[in-house]
Design an enzyme around this catalytic site. Sequence first.
Site, short mmCIF file in Angstrom:
data_model
loop_
_atom_site.label_atom_id
_atom_site.label_comp_id
_atom_site.label_asym_id
_atom_site.label_seq_id
_atom_site.Cartn_x
_atom_site.Cartn_y
_atom_site.Cartn_z
N ARG A 266 18.72 26.70 18.43
CA ARG A 266 18.34 27.02 19.81
C ARG A 266 18.32 28.53 20.02
O ARG A 266 17.38 29.09 20.60
CB ARG A 266 19.38 26.40 20.74
CG ARG A 266 18.80 25.60 21.84
CD ARG A 266 19.85 24.82 22.60
NE ARG A 266 21.10 25.50 22.85
CZ ARG A 266 22.30 24.90 22.75
NH1 ARG A 266 22.39 23.65 22.39
NH2 ARG A 266 23.40 25.56 23.01
N PHE A 281 13.85 28.56 2.98
CA PHE A 281 14.88 27.54 2.75
C PHE A 281 14.89 26.59 3.95
O PHE A 281 15.90 26.40 4.61
CB PHE A 281 16.26 28.17 2.52
CG PHE A 281 16.26 29.28 1.50
CD1 PHE A 281 16.36 28.99 0.15
CD2 PHE A 281 16.15 30.62 1.89
CE1 PHE A 281 16.37 30.01 -0.81
CE2 PHE A 281 16.15 31.65 0.95
CZ PHE A 281 16.26 31.35 -0.40
N ASP A 303 10.57 25.54 0.81
CA ASP A 303 11.75 24.92 0.21
C ASP A 303 11.36 24.37 -1.16
O ASP A 303 10.24 23.92 -1.35
CB ASP A 303 12.29 23.79 1.09
CG ASP A 303 13.75 23.48 0.80
OD1 ASP A 303 14.62 23.84 1.63
OD2 ASP A 303 14.03 22.88 -0.26
N ASN A 331 9.78 28.00 -5.08
CA ASN A 331 11.01 28.78 -5.18
C ASN A 331 10.82 30.01 -4.26
O ASN A 331 9.87 30.78 -4.44
CB ASN A 331 11.21 29.22 -6.64
CG ASN A 331 12.48 30.02 -6.81
OD1 ASN A 331 12.83 30.86 -5.97
ND2 ASN A 331 13.17 29.76 -7.90
N ASP A 358 17.77 31.25 5.49
CA ASP A 358 19.00 30.44 5.55
C ASP A 358 19.22 29.77 4.20
O ASP A 358 19.08 28.56 4.05
CB ASP A 358 18.90 29.38 6.66
CG ASP A 358 20.18 28.55 6.79
OD1 ASP A 358 21.26 29.07 6.43
OD2 ASP A 358 20.10 27.40 7.24
N CYS A 398 26.11 31.47 4.13
CA CYS A 398 27.13 30.42 4.25
C CYS A 398 28.14 30.49 3.12
O CYS A 398 28.86 29.54 2.86
CB CYS A 398 26.48 29.04 4.32
SG CYS A 398 25.56 28.60 2.85
N1 SAH Z 1 17.73 26.05 6.97
C1 SAH Z 1 18.10 24.70 6.62
C2 SAH Z 1 19.21 24.62 5.63
C3 SAH Z 1 18.90 25.21 4.31
S1 SAH Z 1 19.93 24.63 3.08
C4 SAH Z 1 18.49 23.93 7.86
O1 SAH Z 1 18.78 24.53 8.88
O2 SAH Z 1 18.52 22.71 7.79
C5 SAH Z 1 19.27 25.32 1.67
C6 SAH Z 1 17.93 24.78 1.26
O3 SAH Z 1 17.43 25.68 0.31
C7 SAH Z 1 17.90 23.41 0.60
O4 SAH Z 1 16.99 22.60 1.28
C8 SAH Z 1 17.43 23.68 -0.83
O5 SAH Z 1 16.53 22.69 -1.30
C9 SAH Z 1 16.71 24.98 -0.69
N2 SAH Z 1 16.71 25.89 -1.84
C10 SAH Z 1 17.74 26.29 -2.59
N3 SAH Z 1 17.36 27.25 -3.48
C11 SAH Z 1 16.03 27.45 -3.25
C12 SAH Z 1 15.05 28.32 -3.83
N4 SAH Z 1 15.39 29.19 -4.78
N5 SAH Z 1 13.81 28.26 -3.35
C13 SAH Z 1 13.48 27.39 -2.38
N6 SAH Z 1 14.34 26.57 -1.80
C14 SAH Z 1 15.62 26.59 -2.22
#
Ligand code: SAH
Length: 455
Positions: A266, A281, A303, A331, A358, A398
């Site tokens: 939000r 991500f 993602d 990636n 994130d 995190c």
């Molecule tokens: N922003 C999201 C949470 C992200 S959690 C939310 O609010 O729900 C981290 C995410 O990063 C996961 O979905 C995982 O699949 C992805 N991830 C991890 N390493 C990655 C990379 N190198 N490239 C792309 N995605 C990645």
Amino acid sequence: MEIVTSNSINVNPSIFLVRLIARIITPGSPVSNSNTPSVDFQVRGPFSVGVLFTKMQTLPTVLVRPGEADRVIAGHPWIYSGSIIRLTAPAEDGALVQLKDHRQRFLGVGFYNSKSKINVRVIAPEKVEVDRRFFVDRIRAALQVRKRHLPDATSFRVVNAESDFLSGLIVDKYSDVLVVQISSLGMDQRKPLIVEALQEIFSPRAIVERSEASFRKFEGLAEANGILAGSLEGAVPIELNGLKFDVDISGGHKTGLYLDQQKNYRLVAELIRSGQVLDCFSFMGGFALHCARAGAAQVHGLDQSVEANAAAQRHAQNNALADKCTFETVNVFDWLKAQTAVRPHERVVPKFDGIILDPPSFTRTRSAIPDAMRGYKEIHLRALKLLRPGGTLATFCCSHHVDAEMFEAVILEAAFDARRILRRVATYTQSPDHPILPSVPETEYLKGYAYEVAV
Ligand code: SAH
């Protein structure tokens, strides 16, 4: 006051429990057989105080070394084997013990487990009977905190382990379904009491266990997944801030939602609500959808998970935002690199008005901090190059081991290298259903900032 040493932090299974358990749900296996609930004191009635006292005297006593007491009194529930002088009587693993300091002063009661590095997890500073009523009272108290701070939420973390004085227990509420994660033997042995307490408070459609192996092995427990009560077919429809999501709790693959970002979705969408937006991500599309609803023209999510992107796309459709949202399976490091690759003396053309970063935790141990910092620097440097002047970057970390100051320092290094000057416009923390007890540093892990590119 003595806080957990860095050594013990490195090896401790519970430190990452708060977000990592939330972030990983592993493939299913049958529910493990839990032991019979251990009801430590049965007697109630006019003489209960006297009886309790007599019975409590029979509890094995764990004596802790000088210097340990203050930490326990301040609310830190973990007693490592190295902190213990001796036990006055043999204690069974999972049983309730009482804790005293080296001068025999009473500190509290907790669950004992000789197989864990954490030999005692303190459960109360006073003598308590750990029965169904105990769990009902503790869980109700935790629920009150959520109602006070997230009054409109219908999906949230009900119990967050140490944050709610229930070390080893996490309970997430996804609408009318509860998901339980148990990572300590003491809690595991009392699973039937916990289930009864949850039924009494919530009357849920189903209670599902998703206890992940990697945390449980430190306590000598096997992975445990399955339905503990009720029944469940298909995904659970939920709402976060009025947006529809579905959560595949019973499915075999990784699932769940990051409830710890509920409030930040939000808040970020108040700042990023127009133009071209990049959600790095993006997982199930939490930030992407909130920004799209707030008014962003176009949101692109990145993602590496095919399933996550399919779910995000479905969520966009279910919220009538599909025309604004795209999700790409890549990636993020590679994608950002490709977008910012230029020949010498060329400049990157910034394309975005808002960028969200994130990522998952880049480090599980203190020793891996330098690698993590390189990772954070890289994504910030490249993201800042792609951000237009006046654009907004919302960024999260995190990792428990990277604190807010370290995190901002690495962002500023990236800004320096990208020749951007940042104006900080917001500071974020984990949602209030993941409470922070400053006396238990491990309960704080999520931090974030929003910056505008001033120049
Ligand atoms: N922003 C999201 C949470 C992200 S959690 C939310 O609010 O729900 C981290 C995410 O990063 C996961 O979905 C995982 O699949 C992805 N991830 C991890 N390493 C990655 C990379 N190198 N490239 C792309 N995605 C990645």
